[in-house]
Design a protein around this motif. Sequence first.
Motif, mmCIF file in Angstrom:
data_model
loop_
_atom_site.group_PDB
_atom_site.id
_atom_site.type_symbol
_atom_site.label_atom_id
_atom_site.label_comp_id
_atom_site.label_asym_id
_atom_site.label_seq_id
_atom_site.Cartn_x
_atom_site.Cartn_y
_atom_site.Cartn_z
ATOM 1 N N TYR A 129 1.125 -1.318 0.052
ATOM 2 C CA TYR A 129 0.251 0.030 -0.422
ATOM 3 C C TYR A 129 0.869 1.256 0.217
ATOM 4 N N ARG A 130 0.208 2.343 -0.710
ATOM 5 C CA ARG A 130 0.839 3.371 -0.769
ATOM 6 C C ARG A 130 -0.034 4.094 -0.454
ATOM 7 N N ALA A 131 0.663 5.391 1.157
ATOM 8 C CA ALA A 131 0.536 6.078 1.956
ATOM 9 C C ALA A 131 0.439 7.845 1.412
ATOM 10 N N GLU A 132 -1.011 8.753 1.780
ATOM 11 C CA GLU A 132 -0.751 9.669 0.745
ATOM 12 C C GLU A 132 -1.210 10.280 2.491
ATOM 13 N N MET A 133 -0.782 11.300 3.110
ATOM 14 C CA MET A 133 -0.700 11.980 4.356
ATOM 15 C C MET A 133 -1.712 13.708 3.841
ATOM 16 N N ILE A 134 -2.314 14.221 4.267
ATOM 17 C CA ILE A 134 -3.597 14.994 4.025
ATOM 18 C C ILE A 134 -2.870 16.134 5.830
ATOM 19 N N LYS A 135 -2.366 17.017 5.682
ATOM 20 C CA LYS A 135 -2.829 17.895 6.426
ATOM 21 C C LYS A 135 -3.609 18.800 6.736
ATOM 22 N N GLY A 136 -4.475 18.362 8.397
ATOM 23 C CA GLY A 136 -5.395 19.270 8.042
ATOM 24 C C GLY A 136 -4.685 20.967 8.547
ATOM 25 N N GLN A 137 -5.328 21.666 7.918
ATOM 26 C CA GLN A 137 -5.533 23.250 7.565
ATOM 27 C C GLN A 137 -6.707 23.901 8.943
ATOM 28 N N LYS A 138 -6.183 24.786 9.809
ATOM 29 C CA LYS A 138 -7.045 25.377 11.026
ATOM 30 C C LYS A 138 -8.300 26.420 10.281
ATOM 31 N N PRO A 139 -8.861 26.200 10.046
ATOM 32 C CA PRO A 139 -10.415 26.728 8.843
ATOM 33 C C PRO A 139 -10.248 28.486 9.567
ATOM 34 N N VAL A 140 -10.352 29.252 8.472
ATOM 35 C CA VAL A 140 -10.049 30.781 8.788
ATOM 36 C C VAL A 140 -12.084 31.023 8.086
ATOM 37 N N THR A 141 -12.701 30.623 7.667
ATOM 38 C CA THR A 141 -14.037 30.744 6.992
ATOM 39 C C THR A 141 -15.072 29.611 7.412
ATOM 40 N N ALA A 142 -15.934 29.343 7.612
ATOM 41 C CA ALA A 142 -17.241 28.470 8.097
ATOM 42 C C ALA A 142 -18.379 28.834 7.103
ATOM 43 N N GLU A 143 -18.674 27.447 6.477
ATOM 44 C CA GLU A 143 -19.737 27.205 5.361
ATOM 45 C C GLU A 143 -21.108 27.371 5.693
ATOM 46 N N TYR A 144 -22.409 28.100 5.205
ATOM 47 C CA TYR A 144 -22.942 27.582 5.913
ATOM 48 C C TYR A 144 -24.272 25.923 4.742
ATOM 49 N N GLU A 145 -24.441 25.705 5.561
ATOM 50 C CA GLU A 145 -25.145 24.286 5.504
ATOM 51 C C GLU A 145 -27.179 24.270 5.956
ATOM 52 N N PRO A 146 -27.465 24.500 4.442
ATOM 53 C CA PRO A 146 -28.880 24.852 4.493
ATOM 54 C C PRO A 146 -29.522 24.025 4.876
#
Length: 305
Positions: free
Chosen positions: A86-103
Amino acid sequence: LSLHDALPILALSVENPLKSYAIYGHLHDAGDVGYYQFNLNAGDQLKLSLMSTGFDAPVPDMVVMSPGNSESINDLPQTIDVPPGYRAEMIKGQKPVTAEYEPFSPAAVFNVASYTKNITQPGTYYVAVISPADETQYSVAVGYLEEFSLQEWVLVPINLIHTHLWEGQSIIAILTPFLAIFILGLILIARRERDNKIKKPLSFWLATIVGLCYLGGASIVLVQMVRVLKVTGPSAGVIITLIFALIPILLGIWALRIARSPSPQSKKDRVSLGIIGLLGLLFWAGLIIGPVIAIIAALVPERYS
C-alpha cells in the motif's frame, strides 16, 4: 495477526462510498486513530472532506492508503502503519479561517482537509484520521452522489439532533424551542377549552398536538439558523432553510385549524390530516412524532374518540 489482516477488523467499512453522507467521530487521546475502509472499482472516485467543529477546535489530519503501490511518505505518525503493498498519502489538516453555511441542517461547516482520487486500481482503500490533540471531534464527508432511501430521508430530523450534539450543543439547548412552544401552546389551548366547558374528543387533541409539534420543530430550525449565521455571516442558503421552516409552520397552522372544526371531524378533515402527516415526513416537520400522530388522527374512527 498481521496489519493487513487487522485493518479490516479495526476499520469501519463504508458501504456505497460513492454516496454522499457524513461520518462523525471522536478521538479521545492524541495519537488515537480512526480507520475507515472503502471498496472501490476502477472508474470510481474517492472523494473525502475532513471537518472539525469550530475555528478553535483541534485540527485532525488524514492518511489515505491505496493498494498497488508500496511507495509511502516518510513522515507518517508513529501510530499509523501501512499494510504491505500500500501507498500512504498524508493530507495535513489546516486551521479553518471561514465557515460554510449548510442550509438543510442548518450548520456551520469547518473544512480542514479534502482529498479526491480517480480510481484506476480496484481494491480496498483505507483512510485514517489522526489528531495531535486530545478530545478531537471530527467528521468525514464521503462521496458525491446525492441518493437517499425513504428511511434515511424520514430519519433526517433525528440524525440532525445527533449532529448538533456532535457540535457540542446539549440536548436541552437543542430541544428548548420545541418544548417551549409545545408546552406553552398546550397550556393556553387547555385553558381556553376549560373555559368553554365543552368536552373535546380525542381527534381535537390529536390534531392540536400535531400542530404544536410542527410549530415546535420549525422553531428548532429557526433557532439553529440564527446560531449558525452568527458564525458564518449572511448566506444565500438561508432561503432554503426558511422554506424548510415555513412549510411546517403552515402545516402546523392548518392542523390547529382542523382541531377547531366541529366534532365529529368530516372526511375532508381526515384526508387533510393524512396529507399533513405525509408532507410533514417529506419536509422533516414535527420531529417525526407530529407526522405520525397526524396519520393516526386521520385513521382513528370518531367513535373511538
